[in-house]
Motif scaffolding. Structure first.
Motif, short mmCIF file in Angstrom:
data_model
loop_
_atom_site.label_atom_id
_atom_site.label_comp_id
_atom_site.label_asym_id
_atom_site.label_seq_id
_atom_site.Cartn_x
_atom_site.Cartn_y
_atom_site.Cartn_z
N GLU A 14 48.14 43.97 55.01
CA GLU A 14 46.92 44.06 54.21
C GLU A 14 47.13 44.82 52.91
OE1 GLU A 14 43.83 45.51 56.82
OE2 GLU A 14 43.80 43.64 57.93
N GLU A 15 48.00 45.84 52.92
CA GLU A 15 48.29 46.59 51.69
C GLU A 15 49.00 45.70 50.67
OE1 GLU A 15 47.60 49.41 49.90
OE2 GLU A 15 46.10 49.49 51.48
N ASP A 16 49.93 44.87 51.16
CA ASP A 16 50.64 43.94 50.27
C ASP A 16 49.64 42.99 49.61
OD1 ASP A 16 53.11 44.99 51.13
OD2 ASP A 16 53.13 43.63 52.85
N LEU A 17 48.71 42.48 50.40
CA LEU A 17 47.70 41.57 49.89
C LEU A 17 46.82 42.26 48.85
CD1 LEU A 17 46.48 38.73 50.17
CD2 LEU A 17 45.02 39.63 51.99
N ARG A 18 46.43 43.48 49.15
CA ARG A 18 45.60 44.27 48.21
C ARG A 18 46.32 44.45 46.89
NH1 ARG A 18 41.53 48.16 48.10
NH2 ARG A 18 41.13 47.99 50.32
N GLU A 19 47.62 44.79 46.93
CA GLU A 19 48.39 45.03 45.71
C GLU A 19 48.45 43.79 44.81
OE1 GLU A 19 52.24 46.64 46.67
OE2 GLU A 19 51.34 48.36 47.71
N VAL A 27 39.81 45.99 44.02
CA VAL A 27 39.67 45.33 45.31
C VAL A 27 38.84 46.22 46.23
CG1 VAL A 27 40.92 44.50 47.35
CG2 VAL A 27 41.83 44.07 45.05
N ALA A 28 37.72 45.70 46.72
CA ALA A 28 36.87 46.47 47.62
C ALA A 28 37.45 46.49 49.04
CB ALA A 28 35.46 45.87 47.65
N SER A 29 38.04 45.36 49.47
CA SER A 29 38.64 45.32 50.81
C SER A 29 39.63 44.16 50.89
CB SER A 29 37.57 45.15 51.88
OG SER A 29 36.95 43.89 51.78
N SER A 30 40.57 44.30 51.81
CA SER A 30 41.50 43.21 52.10
C SER A 30 41.67 43.14 53.62
CB SER A 30 42.85 43.43 51.42
OG SER A 30 43.48 44.59 51.91
N LYS A 31 41.74 41.93 54.13
CA LYS A 31 41.83 41.75 55.58
C LYS A 31 42.69 40.54 55.88
CE LYS A 31 40.35 42.27 59.90
NZ LYS A 31 41.04 43.22 60.71
N ILE A 32 43.69 40.72 56.73
CA ILE A 32 44.50 39.60 57.23
C ILE A 32 44.04 39.34 58.66
CG2 ILE A 32 46.81 38.86 57.91
CD1 ILE A 32 47.87 40.26 55.44
N ILE A 33 43.77 38.10 58.96
CA ILE A 33 43.27 37.74 60.28
C ILE A 33 44.43 37.66 61.27
CG2 ILE A 33 41.94 36.03 61.59
CD1 ILE A 33 40.41 37.58 59.30
N MET A 34 44.25 38.38 62.38
CA MET A 34 45.31 38.47 63.39
C MET A 34 44.90 37.70 64.66
SD MET A 34 47.27 40.35 61.63
CE MET A 34 48.51 41.27 62.48
N ASP A 35 45.88 37.14 65.34
CA ASP A 35 45.64 36.48 66.61
C ASP A 35 45.36 37.56 67.66
OD1 ASP A 35 46.68 35.54 69.36
OD2 ASP A 35 46.46 33.67 68.22
N VAL A 47 40.01 38.73 50.69
CA VAL A 47 39.95 39.88 49.77
C VAL A 47 38.56 39.86 49.17
CG1 VAL A 47 40.77 40.75 47.54
CG2 VAL A 47 42.42 39.95 49.24
N GLU A 48 37.97 41.05 49.07
CA GLU A 48 36.65 41.16 48.44
C GLU A 48 36.80 41.93 47.14
OE1 GLU A 48 32.10 42.53 49.47
OE2 GLU A 48 33.63 42.58 51.04
N MET A 49 36.28 41.33 46.05
CA MET A 49 36.31 41.96 44.74
C MET A 49 34.87 42.04 44.23
SD MET A 49 39.69 40.14 43.08
CE MET A 49 39.91 41.33 41.75
N GLU A 50 34.52 43.19 43.66
CA GLU A 50 33.15 43.42 43.20
C GLU A 50 32.81 42.60 41.95
OE1 GLU A 50 30.86 45.21 44.80
OE2 GLU A 50 32.30 45.80 46.35
N ASP A 51 33.76 42.50 41.03
CA ASP A 51 33.52 41.83 39.75
C ASP A 51 33.88 40.35 39.86
OD1 ASP A 51 34.06 40.76 37.09
OD2 ASP A 51 33.87 42.83 36.38
N ASP A 52 32.88 39.48 39.73
CA ASP A 52 33.11 38.04 39.87
C ASP A 52 34.07 37.47 38.83
OD1 ASP A 52 31.48 38.02 42.06
OD2 ASP A 52 29.86 36.87 41.15
N SER A 53 34.03 38.00 37.61
CA SER A 53 34.93 37.47 36.58
C SER A 53 36.38 37.82 36.91
CB SER A 53 34.54 37.97 35.18
OG SER A 53 34.69 39.37 35.09
N GLU A 54 36.62 39.04 37.42
CA GLU A 54 37.97 39.41 37.85
C GLU A 54 38.41 38.55 39.05
OE1 GLU A 54 37.79 44.13 36.52
OE2 GLU A 54 37.61 43.61 38.64
N ALA A 55 37.48 38.32 39.96
CA ALA A 55 37.78 37.50 41.14
C ALA A 55 38.13 36.07 40.73
CB ALA A 55 36.60 37.51 42.10
N ASN A 56 37.37 35.51 39.81
CA ASN A 56 37.64 34.15 39.35
C ASN A 56 38.99 34.06 38.65
OD1 ASN A 56 35.39 32.69 40.29
ND2 ASN A 56 34.13 33.57 38.68
N LYS A 57 39.35 35.08 37.89
CA LYS A 57 40.65 35.12 37.21
C LYS A 57 41.78 35.16 38.26
CE LYS A 57 43.22 35.98 33.47
NZ LYS A 57 43.57 34.94 32.53
#
Length: 106
Positions: A14-19, A27-35, A47-57
């Motif tokens: 999850e830290e790799d994904l956040r980076e 990044v508000a949160s990052s989550k990898i789904i586990m079995d 990944v959840e991002m607060e700013d939609d323009s940053e998320a879209n980029k």
């Protein structure tokens, strides 16, 4: 905005994904789904991002990007539709009918 990321390398944390996403904004949160049975990654996450323009980029630039030898799929996460995939809802005839073995004896 909630972002879906698919085709992740199974050893990614999850830290790799956040980076990866922090290069585009906060990044508000990052989550990898586990079995739940094996404890291993299912190969996708969010990944959840607060700013939609940053998320879209981030979506625009990271979709189909190569990460550890895999081309990841990145798009806006949409809420799941409740389409009763869990079964049920059918009608079963459990009684009567048939006729096998019901013939009157002569």
């Amino acid at each position: 905005m909630n972002i879906y990321i698919g085709n992740l390398p199974f050893n990614m944390g999850e830290e790799d994904l956040r980076e990866i996403f922090e290069e585009y904004g906060e990044v508000a949160s990052s989550k990898i789904i586990m079995d739940k049975f094996t404890g291993r990654s299912k190969g996708f996450g969010f990944v959840e991002m607060e700013d939609d323009s940053e998320a879209n980029k981030a979506i625009e630039e990271l979709n189909n990007a190569e990460v550890a030898g895999r081309n990841i799929k990145v798009n806006e996460s949409k809420p799941r539709e409740n389409n009763n995939r869990g079964g049920g809802g059918g009608s079963y005839n459990r009684g009567g009918g048939g006729g096998y073995g019901r013939r009157d004896r002569y």
